[in-house]
Design a protein around this motif. Structure first.
Motif, PDB file in Angstrom:
ATOM      1  N   PHE A 259       0.793  -1.225   0.000  1.00 22.16           N
ATOM      2  CA  PHE A 259       0.000   0.000   0.000  1.00 22.16           C
ATOM      3  C   PHE A 259       0.831   1.285   0.000  1.00 22.16           C
ATOM      4  O   PHE A 259       0.281   2.362  -0.244  1.00 22.16           O
ATOM      5  CB  PHE A 259      -0.921   0.027   1.228  1.00 22.16           C
ATOM      6  N   PHE A 260       2.131   1.205   0.287  1.00 24.14           N
ATOM      7  CA  PHE A 260       2.904   2.420   0.510  1.00 24.14           C
ATOM      8  C   PHE A 260       2.898   3.353  -0.696  1.00 24.14           C
ATOM      9  O   PHE A 260       2.716   4.570  -0.563  1.00 24.14           O
ATOM     10  CB  PHE A 260       4.342   2.067   0.894  1.00 24.14           C
ATOM     11  N   GLY A 261       3.105   2.817  -1.898  1.00 24.17           N
ATOM     12  CA  GLY A 261       3.139   3.663  -3.086  1.00 24.17           C
ATOM     13  C   GLY A 261       1.841   4.425  -3.281  1.00 24.17           C
ATOM     14  O   GLY A 261       1.840   5.626  -3.590  1.00 24.17           O
ATOM     15  N   GLY A 262       0.722   3.751  -3.080  1.00 23.18           N
ATOM     16  CA  GLY A 262      -0.569   4.414  -3.222  1.00 23.18           C
ATOM     17  C   GLY A 262      -0.799   5.478  -2.174  1.00 23.18           C
ATOM     18  O   GLY A 262      -1.356   6.549  -2.469  1.00 23.18           O
ATOM     19  N   VAL A 263      -0.355   5.198  -0.935  1.00 24.03           N
ATOM     20  CA  VAL A 263      -0.505   6.180   0.136  1.00 24.03           C
ATOM     21  C   VAL A 263       0.259   7.456  -0.191  1.00 24.03           C
ATOM     22  O   VAL A 263      -0.263   8.570  -0.079  1.00 24.03           O
ATOM     23  CB  VAL A 263      -0.020   5.589   1.478  1.00 24.03           C
ATOM     24  N   MET A 264       1.502   7.309  -0.632  1.00 15.52           N
ATOM     25  CA  MET A 264       2.305   8.492  -0.903  1.00 15.52           C
ATOM     26  C   MET A 264       1.814   9.234  -2.148  1.00 15.52           C
ATOM     27  O   MET A 264       1.948  10.461  -2.238  1.00 15.52           O
ATOM     28  CB  MET A 264       3.777   8.122  -1.052  1.00 15.52           C
ATOM     29  N   ALA A 265       1.229   8.521  -3.094  1.00 15.66           N
ATOM     30  CA  ALA A 265       0.649   9.198  -4.250  1.00 15.66           C
ATOM     31  C   ALA A 265      -0.485  10.119  -3.833  1.00 15.66           C
ATOM     32  O   ALA A 265      -0.720  11.160  -4.472  1.00 15.66           O
ATOM     33  CB  ALA A 265       0.155   8.164  -5.260  1.00 15.66           C
ATOM     34  N   LEU A 266      -1.175   9.759  -2.757  1.00 13.78           N
ATOM     35  CA  LEU A 266      -2.242  10.610  -2.234  1.00 13.78           C
ATOM     36  C   LEU A 266      -1.695  11.729  -1.355  1.00 13.78           C
ATOM     37  O   LEU A 266      -2.205  12.857  -1.393  1.00 13.78           O
ATOM     38  CB  LEU A 266      -3.226   9.763  -1.420  1.00 13.78           C
ATOM     39  N   MET A 267      -0.664  11.427  -0.569  1.00 12.86           N
ATOM     40  CA  MET A 267      -0.199  12.383   0.427  1.00 12.86           C
ATOM     41  C   MET A 267       0.704  13.469  -0.157  1.00 12.86           C
ATOM     42  O   MET A 267       0.633  14.628   0.265  1.00 12.86           O
ATOM     43  CB  MET A 267       0.551  11.656   1.547  1.00 12.86           C
ATOM     44  N   LEU A 268       1.562  13.129  -1.094  1.00 10.77           N
ATOM     45  CA  LEU A 268       2.550  14.102  -1.564  1.00 10.77           C
ATOM     46  C   LEU A 268       1.922  15.369  -2.152  1.00 10.77           C
ATOM     47  O   LEU A 268       2.374  16.477  -1.836  1.00 10.77           O
ATOM     48  CB  LEU A 268       3.498  13.441  -2.572  1.00 10.77           C
ATOM     49  N   PRO A 269       0.900  15.279  -2.982  1.00  8.63           N
ATOM     50  CA  PRO A 269       0.288  16.526  -3.461  1.00  8.63           C
ATOM     51  C   PRO A 269      -0.258  17.394  -2.333  1.00  8.63           C
ATOM     52  O   PRO A 269      -0.167  18.633  -2.395  1.00  8.63           O
ATOM     53  CB  PRO A 269      -0.839  16.030  -4.383  1.00  8.63           C
ATOM     54  N   LYS A 270      -0.807  16.764  -1.305  1.00  9.43           N
ATOM     55  CA  LYS A 270      -1.323  17.528  -0.161  1.00  9.43           C
ATOM     56  C   LYS A 270      -0.185  18.227   0.574  1.00  9.43           C
ATOM     57  O   LYS A 270      -0.307  19.387   0.964  1.00  9.43           O
ATOM     58  CB  LYS A 270      -2.076  16.598   0.788  1.00  9.43           C
ATOM     59  N   TRP A 271       0.916  17.513   0.776  1.00 10.97           N
ATOM     60  CA  TRP A 271       2.059  18.110   1.467  1.00 10.97           C
ATOM     61  C   TRP A 271       2.581  19.322   0.695  1.00 10.97           C
ATOM     62  O   TRP A 271       2.864  20.368   1.279  1.00 10.97           O
ATOM     63  CB  TRP A 271       3.181  17.083   1.601  1.00 10.97           C
ATOM     64  N   LEU A 272       2.704  19.163  -0.623  1.00 10.47           N
ATOM     65  CA  LEU A 272       3.319  20.212  -1.438  1.00 10.47           C
ATOM     66  C   LEU A 272       2.444  21.450  -1.573  1.00 10.47           C
ATOM     67  O   LEU A 272       2.929  22.509  -1.984  1.00 10.47           O
ATOM     68  CB  LEU A 272       3.658  19.653  -2.823  1.00 10.47           C
ATOM     69  N   MET A 273       1.173  21.332  -1.223  1.00 12.68           N
ATOM     70  CA  MET A 273       0.262  22.474  -1.291  1.00 12.68           C
ATOM     71  C   MET A 273       0.008  23.102   0.076  1.00 12.68           C
ATOM     72  O   MET A 273      -0.798  24.027   0.194  1.00 12.68           O
ATOM     73  CB  MET A 273      -1.059  22.036  -1.918  1.00 12.68           C
ATOM     74  N   LYS A 274       0.690  22.631   1.079  1.00 11.25           N
ATOM     75  CA  LYS A 274       0.498  23.182   2.421  1.00 11.25           C
ATOM     76  C   LYS A 274       1.033  24.612   2.505  1.00 11.25           C
ATOM     77  O   LYS A 274       1.827  25.044   1.680  1.00 11.25           O
ATOM     78  CB  LYS A 274       1.222  22.313   3.466  1.00 11.25           C
ATOM     79  N   GLY A 275       0.593  25.316   3.544  1.00  9.08           N
ATOM     80  CA  GLY A 275       1.129  26.637   3.824  1.00  9.08           C
ATOM     81  C   GLY A 275       0.410  27.775   3.136  1.00  9.08           C
ATOM     82  O   GLY A 275       0.953  28.884   3.045  1.00  9.08           O
ATOM     83  N   ARG A 276      -0.804  27.536   2.673  1.00  6.72           N
ATOM     84  CA  ARG A 276      -1.530  28.593   1.950  1.00  6.72           C
ATOM     85  C   ARG A 276      -1.773  29.822   2.812  1.00  6.72           C
ATOM     86  O   ARG A 276      -1.872  30.943   2.298  1.00  6.72           O
ATOM     87  CB  ARG A 276      -2.873  28.061   1.451  1.00  6.72           C
ATOM     88  N   THR A 277      -1.896  29.630   4.129  1.00 10.71           N
ATOM     89  CA  THR A 277      -2.216  30.754   5.010  1.00 10.71           C
ATOM     90  C   THR A 277      -0.987  31.578   5.381  1.00 10.71           C
ATOM     91  O   THR A 277      -1.131  32.640   5.998  1.00 10.71           O
ATOM     92  CB  THR A 277      -2.878  30.236   6.304  1.00 10.71           C
ATOM     93  N   GLY A 279       2.471  33.941   4.869  1.00 12.09           N
ATOM     94  CA  GLY A 279       2.931  35.006   3.994  1.00 12.09           C
ATOM     95  C   GLY A 279       3.887  34.467   2.951  1.00 12.09           C
ATOM     96  O   GLY A 279       4.392  33.347   3.078  1.00 12.09           O
ATOM     97  N   PRO A 280       4.165  35.247   1.900  1.00  7.78           N
ATOM     98  CA  PRO A 280       4.981  34.744   0.782  1.00  7.78           C
ATOM     99  C   PRO A 280       6.338  34.182   1.199  1.00  7.78           C
ATOM    100  O   PRO A 280       6.730  33.111   0.739  1.00  7.78           O
ATOM    101  CB  PRO A 280       5.138  35.983  -0.108  1.00  7.78           C
ATOM    102  N   GLU A 281       7.074  34.880   2.066  1.00  9.28           N
ATOM    103  CA  GLU A 281       8.406  34.416   2.442  1.00  9.28           C
ATOM    104  C   GLU A 281       8.340  33.156   3.303  1.00  9.28           C
ATOM    105  O   GLU A 281       9.081  32.197   3.077  1.00  9.28           O
ATOM    106  CB  GLU A 281       9.165  35.524   3.170  1.00  9.28           C
ATOM    107  N   GLU A 282       7.445  33.166   4.291  1.00  6.84           N
ATOM    108  CA  GLU A 282       7.303  31.971   5.129  1.00  6.84           C
ATOM    109  C   GLU A 282       6.815  30.788   4.313  1.00  6.84           C
ATOM    110  O   GLU A 282       7.272  29.664   4.526  1.00  6.84           O
ATOM    111  CB  GLU A 282       6.328  32.242   6.286  1.00  6.84           C
ATOM    112  N   ARG A 283       5.900  31.023   3.401  1.00  6.27           N
ATOM    113  CA  ARG A 283       5.385  29.928   2.568  1.00  6.27           C
ATOM    114  C   ARG A 283       6.494  29.338   1.712  1.00  6.27           C
ATOM    115  O   ARG A 283       6.590  28.116   1.535  1.00  6.27           O
ATOM    116  CB  ARG A 283       4.236  30.422   1.697  1.00  6.27           C
ATOM    117  N   ARG A 284       7.359  30.184   1.174  1.00  5.70           N
ATOM    118  CA  ARG A 284       8.477  29.708   0.364  1.00  5.70           C
ATOM    119  C   ARG A 284       9.396  28.811   1.180  1.00  5.70           C
ATOM    120  O   ARG A 284       9.796  27.727   0.743  1.00  5.70           O
ATOM    121  CB  ARG A 284       9.251  30.901  -0.193  1.00  5.70           C
ATOM    122  N   ILE A 285       9.744  29.256   2.398  1.00  7.11           N
ATOM    123  CA  ILE A 285      10.608  28.468   3.271  1.00  7.11           C
ATOM    124  C   ILE A 285       9.926  27.173   3.682  1.00  7.11           C
ATOM    125  O   ILE A 285      10.530  26.087   3.648  1.00  7.11           O
ATOM    126  CB  ILE A 285      11.001  29.298   4.510  1.00  7.11           C
TER     127      ILE A 285
END
Length: 317
Positions: A259-277, A279-285
């Protein structure tokens, strides 16, 4: 008579540490081992002057985080004292009065026993809730997959009421009792985790080896802590790296090769989109730290210096 040792890992929280040490030494405890990860707030002097002969202080040559502290502390406690049981906790966590006596009288038939951890207010401490691995139980997996989230596989409030023990698959390093057999058969936690996930990874491994773990709701601990802000962002930001790198390894152990490959296929897009709230500099870091965590986890790299992570959290090119 059962010999019980307590292990506390501390860093620059003298006031909390003093409360925890006092509470532990009030109970029926044979040994107390404190690992100080380089405190500069007077904790080391206070520990050195403490008169109780049950107290042993370990001073690692460098701060390896809580994960390394627990690994070193467990190894040293077993090597020096070989107790029947070791109970683990952070410096800002402690047993409620009578908890150690309660454990001594508890008929649990288990190799690992997890206590019920609450905030000082009495509310259940969410980060310390024991859990069931959803990949090992079809019903739990379906509830999680259908949108149940954490609530689907962590014990709920009903488990904290009454005297009944619950079988679990994992728990945190706050109020966790480990038998000699559990450590002999399951080994030691991976100190390379630095912080976050080392307890989940380790306790899941114990269960995978056939060791029985139970949750005892009457075995109460308090955890005077605060980790996430209202925006669900780890502070300081450098913690973000460890959380995501280590979560990769936790998912790999929990899900297994199927199951690991499928789990990470779901999780990675969510991780990479975190930090929307943010500010620009903190979000970049923040997002750069997550990307670094993913790269290191995928490569199995667990030795990136902490000083580098701290520097990257401040100045990422």
């Amino acid at each position: 008579m059962t010999a019980l040792a307590a292990l506390v890992v501390t860093f620059n929280r003298r006031a909390q540490l003093e409360r925890t040490v006092a509470r532990l030494l009030e109970g029926p405890l044979d040994r107390l081992v404190v690992v100080d990860n380089g405190s500069e707030d007077g904790s080391r002097d206070w520990l050195a002057a403490h008169p109780d002969p049950r107290l042993t202080v370990i001073l690692p040559p460098e701060n390896g985080g809580g994960a390394r502290g627990f690994e070193i502390g467990m190894r040293e406690t077993v090597a020096r004292f070989d107790p029947d049981w070791i109970v683990l906790m952070d410096d800002d966590a402690r047993p409620e009065p009578g908890a150690l006596a309660h454990f001594a009288a508890l008929d649990h038939g288990a190799d690992v026993v997890a206590g019920a951890v609450r905030y000082p207010s009495g509310a259940i401490c969410d980060m310390n809730r024991p859990w069931i691995n959803p990949f090992w139980q079809a019903g739990t997996f379906l509830r999680t997959a259908m949108g149940g989230g954490r609530e689907a596989f962590h014990l709920g409030p009903d488990a904290y009421e009454g005297p009944h023990l619950r079988d679990i698959h994992g728990a945190s390093f706050v109020g966790l009792f480990l038998s000699r057999k559990a450590i002999r058969d399951g080994g030691y936690p991976d100190g390379r985790f630095f912080i976050y996930g080392d307890d989940v990874h380790y306790t899941l491994g114990l269960t995978a080896r056939g060791l029985r773990s139970v949750f005892a709701p009457g075995l109460r601990f308090e955890h005077d802590c605060a980790t996430l802000g209202a925006d669900r962002i780890f502070r300081p930001l450098w913690k973000t790296y460890y959380h995501h790198r280590n979560l990769w390894h936790v998912y790999r152990r929990a899900a297994g090769p199927v199951f690991f490959g499928g789990v990470m296929a779901l999780m990675l897009p969510k991780w990479l989109m975190k930090g929307r709230t943010l500010g620009p500099e903190e979000r970049r870091i923040y997002r750069a730290l997550i990307r670094l965590a993913i790269r290191d986890a995928a490569r199995g790299k667990m030795d990136r210096p902490h000083a580098e992570i701290m520097a990257r959290a401040r100045h990422i090119a």
